[in-house]
Design a protein around this motif. Structure first.
Motif, PDB file in Angstrom:
ATOM      1  N   UNK A  49       0.696  -1.301   0.030  1.00 55.80           N
ATOM      2  CA  UNK A  49      -0.120  -0.119  -0.106  1.00 55.80           C
ATOM      3  C   UNK A  49       0.879   1.173   0.044  1.00 55.80           C
ATOM      4  N   UNK A  50       0.763   2.097  -1.007  1.00 61.86           N
ATOM      5  CA  UNK A  50       1.499   3.344  -1.130  1.00 61.86           C
ATOM      6  C   UNK A  50       1.129   4.240   0.004  1.00 61.86           C
ATOM      7  N   UNK A  51      -0.098   4.554   0.082  1.00 58.36           N
ATOM      8  CA  UNK A  51      -0.648   5.685   0.937  1.00 58.36           C
ATOM      9  C   UNK A  51      -2.000   5.795   1.238  1.00 58.36           C
ATOM     10  N   UNK A  52      -2.375   6.574   2.190  1.00 53.43           N
ATOM     11  CA  UNK A  52      -3.859   6.270   2.411  1.00 53.43           C
ATOM     12  C   UNK A  52      -4.915   6.885   1.973  1.00 53.43           C
ATOM     13  N   UNK A  72       1.254  -7.413   4.674  1.00 52.90           N
ATOM     14  CA  UNK A  72       0.751  -6.158   4.221  1.00 52.90           C
ATOM     15  C   UNK A  72       1.990  -5.256   4.690  1.00 52.90           C
ATOM     16  N   UNK A  73       2.486  -4.597   3.612  1.00 57.03           N
ATOM     17  CA  UNK A  73       3.362  -3.388   3.713  1.00 57.03           C
ATOM     18  C   UNK A  73       3.112  -2.145   3.536  1.00 57.03           C
ATOM     19  N   UNK A  74       3.147  -1.288   4.418  1.00 64.09           N
ATOM     20  CA  UNK A  74       2.543  -0.030   4.313  1.00 64.09           C
ATOM     21  C   UNK A  74       3.575   1.253   4.917  1.00 64.09           C
ATOM     22  N   UNK A  92       5.444  -2.144   8.612  1.00 64.09           N
ATOM     23  CA  UNK A  92       5.424  -0.578   8.380  1.00 64.09           C
ATOM     24  C   UNK A  92       7.075  -0.313   7.602  1.00 64.09           C
ATOM     25  N   UNK A  93       7.217   0.460   6.484  1.00 63.65           N
ATOM     26  CA  UNK A  93       8.467   0.781   5.641  1.00 63.65           C
ATOM     27  C   UNK A  93       8.265   2.454   5.678  1.00 63.65           C
ATOM     28  N   UNK A  94       9.380   3.141   5.953  1.00 64.76           N
ATOM     29  CA  UNK A  94       9.739   4.281   5.959  1.00 64.76           C
ATOM     30  C   UNK A  94      10.553   4.404   4.544  1.00 64.76           C
ATOM     31  N   UNK A  95      10.511   5.660   3.970  1.00 67.63           N
ATOM     32  CA  UNK A  95      11.226   6.078   2.807  1.00 67.63           C
ATOM     33  C   UNK A  95      12.895   5.527   2.939  1.00 67.63           C
ATOM     34  N   UNK A  96      13.142   4.886   2.038  1.00 70.73           N
ATOM     35  CA  UNK A  96      14.893   4.505   2.329  1.00 70.73           C
ATOM     36  C   UNK A  96      14.911   3.012   2.882  1.00 70.73           C
ATOM     37  N   UNK A 101      11.845 -10.561   1.712  1.00 71.48           N
ATOM     38  CA  UNK A 101      10.883 -11.398   2.088  1.00 71.48           C
ATOM     39  C   UNK A 101      10.524 -12.442   0.999  1.00 71.48           C
ATOM     40  N   UNK A 102      10.534 -13.686   1.457  1.00 75.33           N
ATOM     41  CA  UNK A 102      10.339 -14.791   0.704  1.00 75.33           C
ATOM     42  C   UNK A 102      10.881 -14.638  -0.626  1.00 75.33           C
ATOM     43  N   UNK A 103      12.114 -14.198  -0.559  1.00 75.48           N
ATOM     44  CA  UNK A 103      13.025 -14.360  -1.931  1.00 75.48           C
ATOM     45  C   UNK A 103      12.904 -13.076  -2.704  1.00 75.48           C
ATOM     46  N   UNK A 104      12.165 -12.293  -2.273  1.00 75.48           N
ATOM     47  CA  UNK A 104      12.206 -10.851  -3.024  1.00 75.48           C
ATOM     48  C   UNK A 104      12.660  -9.750  -2.201  1.00 75.48           C
ATOM     49  N   UNK A 105      13.238  -8.793  -2.863  1.00 73.98           N
ATOM     50  CA  UNK A 105      13.512  -7.540  -1.940  1.00 73.98           C
ATOM     51  C   UNK A 105      12.565  -6.344  -2.186  1.00 73.98           C
ATOM     52  N   UNK A 106      12.252  -5.731  -1.452  1.00 70.75           N
ATOM     53  CA  UNK A 106      11.169  -4.547  -1.417  1.00 70.75           C
ATOM     54  C   UNK A 106      12.220  -3.419  -0.630  1.00 70.75           C
ATOM     55  N   UNK A 107      12.219  -2.306  -1.548  1.00 73.89           N
ATOM     56  CA  UNK A 107      12.821  -1.167  -1.105  1.00 73.89           C
ATOM     57  C   UNK A 107      11.609   0.038  -1.232  1.00 73.89           C
ATOM     58  N   UNK A 108      11.455   0.666  -0.107  1.00 78.27           N
ATOM     59  CA  UNK A 108      10.650   2.044  -0.111  1.00 78.27           C
ATOM     60  C   UNK A 108      10.909   3.104  -0.548  1.00 78.27           C
TER      61      UNK A 108
END
Length: 221
Positions: A49-52, A72-74, A92-96, A101-108
């Motif tokens: 989820x990008x924003x509310x 659920x990433x937010x 919860x992820x902040x910018x940067x 997670x499960x073999x993939x990388x997530x960068x905010x």
């Protein structure tokens, strides 16, 4: 798009909502709309989820689809809206921030309006764009942003989803200019209600014919 672990498939849903499937994982991005729009798709393993804002965060949609196995990433702004609805599955992820997670990388990534005035619709830090590393390929999801330096400085993006709708994000010209700076191999205009995406394609390919601009239907009748 092919990766070392198999293909990435795309299902456009509506406006800013899409689903990616890769390596037996199903990724929902900003799920909104009715549950019918997700019929025939596997249940989510990951929700980003990008924003509310209401065209990106819909608690009604989240309640209607199967989220029982999903992480659920937010950003914090979404957590402030929904509380601890997903318990240990909520991250919860902040910018940067970057997580594996499960073999993939997530960068905010940052997403924000320009100029950075006192009352922007999307201030810096309010939401996240995301860069996903799926095997040997990198996918960028812009969220609601303008042609910010952080986008323009991206490198080695294989697939990009770039927003363009006034007055909330950017116009076609600014979007094309930003895309030409970071030169993804493939770009999909999305979140484009009312904008001339054919003009976006023309502007990009007049200056860089090597960028493949793919036009898909995000506004079903």
């Amino acid at each position: 798009m092919s990766t070392a672990q198999g293909p990435v498939s795309l299902s456009p849903i509506e406006h800013g909502s899409l689903v990616l499937q890769w390596n037996d994982q199903t990724i929902y991005i900003d799920p909104t709309g009715t549950a019918d729009a997700y019929q025939g798709l596997d249940a989510a393993d990951l929700i980003l989820i990008t924003h509310p804002h209401g065209d990106h965060l819909s608690t009604e949609t989240l309640d209607a689809i199967d989220t029982s196995a999903a992480t659920v990433i937010m950003p914090q702004s979404v957590a402030d809206e929904i509380g601890d609805s997903y318990g240990e599955a909520q991250r919860v992820m902040a910018n940067g921030d970057t997580i594996e997670l499960d073999g993939l990388r997530i960068h905010a990534m940052p997403m924000y309006n320009l100029p950075e005035d006192e009352d922007p619709r999307h201030p810096r830090g309010f939401g996240n764009g995301y860069v996903l590393t799926l095997g040997d390929k990198r996918v960028y999801i812009s969220g609601d942003t303008e042609g910010i330096e952080e986008m323009r400085s991206l490198e080695d993006i294989d697939m990009a989803f770039v927003c363009m709708n006034l007055p909330y994000t950017m116009d076609v010209e600014q979007a094309a200019d930003a895309v030409l700076d970071f030169a993804p191999a493939v770009v999909y205009p999305y979140h484009y209600r009312g904008q001339d995406v054919q003009r976006f394609k023309t502007l990009v390919n007049e200056q860089n014919p090597d960028i493949e601009v793919r036009l898909r239907e995000w506004y079903p009748e």
